[in-house]
Design a protein around this motif. Sequence first.
Motif, PDB file in Angstrom:
ATOM      1  N   ILE A  93       0.838  -1.206   0.000  1.00  0.00           N
ATOM      2  CA  ILE A  93       0.000   0.000   0.000  1.00  0.00           C
ATOM      3  C   ILE A  93       0.869   1.251   0.000  1.00  0.00           C
ATOM      4  N   ALA A  94       1.910   1.250   0.828  1.00  0.00           N
ATOM      5  CA  ALA A  94       2.808   2.407   0.901  1.00  0.00           C
ATOM      6  C   ALA A  94       3.600   2.585  -0.391  1.00  0.00           C
ATOM      7  N   LEU A  95       3.981   1.478  -1.016  1.00  0.00           N
ATOM      8  CA  LEU A  95       4.742   1.568  -2.267  1.00  0.00           C
ATOM      9  C   LEU A  95       3.942   2.271  -3.352  1.00  0.00           C
ATOM     10  N   PHE A  96       2.680   1.917  -3.465  1.00  0.00           N
ATOM     11  CA  PHE A  96       1.823   2.592  -4.456  1.00  0.00           C
ATOM     12  C   PHE A  96       1.670   4.072  -4.135  1.00  0.00           C
ATOM     13  N   ALA A  97       1.525   4.383  -2.857  1.00  0.00           N
ATOM     14  CA  ALA A  97       1.336   5.781  -2.454  1.00  0.00           C
ATOM     15  C   ALA A  97       2.597   6.614  -2.690  1.00  0.00           C
ATOM     16  N   LEU A  98       3.759   5.991  -2.614  1.00  0.00           N
ATOM     17  CA  LEU A  98       5.030   6.711  -2.767  1.00  0.00           C
ATOM     18  C   LEU A  98       5.612   6.607  -4.177  1.00  0.00           C
ATOM     19  N   SER A  99       4.870   6.016  -5.102  1.00  0.00           N
ATOM     20  CA  SER A  99       5.408   5.801  -6.449  1.00  0.00           C
ATOM     21  C   SER A  99       5.777   7.111  -7.143  1.00  0.00           C
ATOM     22  N   ASN A 100       5.077   8.202  -6.807  1.00  0.00           N
ATOM     23  CA  ASN A 100       5.397   9.482  -7.443  1.00  0.00           C
ATOM     24  C   ASN A 100       6.786   9.968  -7.049  1.00  0.00           C
ATOM     25  N   ILE A 101       7.212   9.645  -5.828  1.00  0.00           N
ATOM     26  CA  ILE A 101       8.557  10.022  -5.391  1.00  0.00           C
ATOM     27  C   ILE A 101       9.601   9.239  -6.180  1.00  0.00           C
ATOM     28  N   VAL A 102       9.337   7.959  -6.399  1.00  0.00           N
ATOM     29  CA  VAL A 102      10.265   7.117  -7.161  1.00  0.00           C
ATOM     30  C   VAL A 102      10.430   7.658  -8.577  1.00  0.00           C
ATOM     31  N   VAL A 103       9.313   8.020  -9.209  1.00  0.00           N
ATOM     32  CA  VAL A 103       9.359   8.567 -10.565  1.00  0.00           C
ATOM     33  C   VAL A 103      10.145   9.883 -10.585  1.00  0.00           C
ATOM     34  N   ARG A 104       9.911  10.714  -9.573  1.00  0.00           N
ATOM     35  CA  ARG A 104      10.593  12.002  -9.515  1.00  0.00           C
ATOM     36  C   ARG A 104      12.109  11.831  -9.362  1.00  0.00           C
ATOM     37  N   VAL A 105      12.527  10.925  -8.499  1.00  0.00           N
ATOM     38  CA  VAL A 105      13.961  10.672  -8.301  1.00  0.00           C
ATOM     39  C   VAL A 105      14.594  10.097  -9.565  1.00  0.00           C
ATOM     40  N   ALA A 106      13.875   9.164 -10.229  1.00  0.00           N
ATOM     41  CA  ALA A 106      14.390   8.571 -11.464  1.00  0.00           C
ATOM     42  C   ALA A 106      14.538   9.620 -12.561  1.00  0.00           C
ATOM     43  N   ASP A 107      13.548  10.513 -12.671  1.00  0.00           N
ATOM     44  CA  ASP A 107      13.621  11.578 -13.688  1.00  0.00           C
ATOM     45  C   ASP A 107      14.787  12.527 -13.396  1.00  0.00           C
ATOM     46  N   ARG A 108      14.995  12.832 -12.132  1.00  0.00           N
ATOM     47  CA  ARG A 108      16.094  13.717 -11.761  1.00  0.00           C
ATOM     48  C   ARG A 108      17.437  13.087 -12.109  1.00  0.00           C
ATOM     49  N   LYS A 109      17.547  11.795 -11.851  1.00  0.00           N
ATOM     50  CA  LYS A 109      18.790  11.093 -12.173  1.00  0.00           C
ATOM     51  C   LYS A 109      19.022  11.074 -13.669  1.00  0.00           C
ATOM     52  N   LYS A 110      17.947  10.856 -14.441  1.00  0.00           N
ATOM     53  CA  LYS A 110      18.058  10.834 -15.895  1.00  0.00           C
ATOM     54  C   LYS A 110      18.499  12.194 -16.420  1.00  0.00           C
ATOM     55  N   ALA A 111      17.923  13.259 -15.852  1.00  0.00           N
ATOM     56  CA  ALA A 111      18.280  14.615 -16.287  1.00  0.00           C
ATOM     57  C   ALA A 111      19.734  14.925 -15.955  1.00  0.00           C
ATOM     58  N   ALA A 112      20.196  14.465 -14.779  1.00  0.00           N
ATOM     59  CA  ALA A 112      21.579  14.698 -14.382  1.00  0.00           C
ATOM     60  C   ALA A 112      22.522  13.946 -15.290  1.00  0.00           C
ATOM     61  N   GLY A 113      22.127  12.737 -15.729  1.00  0.00           N
ATOM     62  CA  GLY A 113      22.954  11.959 -16.633  1.00  0.00           C
ATOM     63  C   GLY A 113      23.107  12.627 -17.987  1.00  0.00           C
ATOM     64  N   LYS A 114      22.043  13.264 -18.476  1.00  0.00           N
ATOM     65  CA  LYS A 114      22.103  13.957 -19.770  1.00  0.00           C
ATOM     66  C   LYS A 114      23.036  15.160 -19.695  1.00  0.00           C
ATOM     67  N   LYS A 115      23.037  15.862 -18.543  1.00  0.00           N
ATOM     68  CA  LYS A 115      23.908  17.032 -18.394  1.00  0.00           C
ATOM     69  C   LYS A 115      25.369  16.619 -18.412  1.00  0.00           C
ATOM     70  N   GLU A 116      25.646  15.452 -17.772  1.00  0.00           N
ATOM     71  CA  GLU A 116      27.030  14.956 -17.750  1.00  0.00           C
ATOM     72  C   GLU A 116      27.502  14.541 -19.142  1.00  0.00           C
TER      73      GLU A 116
END
Length: 323
Positions: free
Chosen positions: A300-323
């Motif tokens: 139940i908590a995993l589904f509720a926190l999925s937006n945080i996971v997506v946000r962290v993954a997107d941030r990492k992807k954006a940081a990788g593109k800058k590098e």
Amino acid sequence: AFKGNGGKFLAGFFAVAIILALGFMGCMVQSNSIAETMNNAFGIPTWVIGLAVVVLAGIVFIGGVSRLAAVTEKIVPVMALLYILGSLVVLIMNAANIPATFALIFECAFNPEASVGGATFGIIAALSQGAKRGLFSNEAGMGSTPHAHAQANVTDPHDQAVVAMVSVFIDTFVVLTLNALVVISTLYTEGGPLANGYTGAVTETLSKTNLAQTAFGVVFGAEAGAMFVAVCLFFFAFSTVLSWNLFGKINAVYLFGKKAVPVYSVIALVFIFLGTVMSNDLVWELTDMFNNLMVIPNAIALFALSNIVVRVADRKKAAGKKE
């Protein structure tokens, strides 16, 4: 994930479930496996092994982080590598049965009514067994291993998440697949003792606890195979006992404070000893039940926190593109 009393209830429910599932019941399974395999390999009474495991675990539980834990931590990767190499040796020596092994896997997967191990499984039963063994093996989705990953000192949580996913892959797709291939190719293919399922005298000599030992014994010899698996399993299971005790301890502190740690540790040691003298089927049924209870609030908590996971993954992807 949830503010207010609803979140507190789920957190408390999870804390109780993990203390029972891993801190107590799960450690019983590990000590049971250690005792049974050591008894099979060396003939040592299970209660003697139980006392030895309790003493070793007690040094860590009550004395805190010790040299014993550090030594175990270093030995486990070596034993894992040896186990993988040993599995590969068995498969190479038994290469003629590999095609039949894969054929048997797919036959049973698509024909769930096939008799395997003397029991007839339907689709629901097969899925249930697979889910229970998967949960116990890699703990994915249970919420237990995050207790360890959360303590890692990393610059980005995404990096530790990748480590967590890789560990599940190594456990399930590498170690367990090799183990399954070893057991099936030596015991279940034509000419193997379980080619026709658990029948007759086979049930008296083969059980859940010595399948792997018997399988390795086909190539290494009965005694050497039993000893090899027993030693490897001791380090795997004992290190798991240490980590699961830590997970339970963290939740005991959450519920009752630090004053509860000595009581929790003593109860955990009692359960570890009981695991070595109880029946294999009973300890597995108990841990499976409480493992399932852990999943409910965590999922139940995993589904509720999925937006945080997506946000962290997107941030990492954006940081990788800058590098």
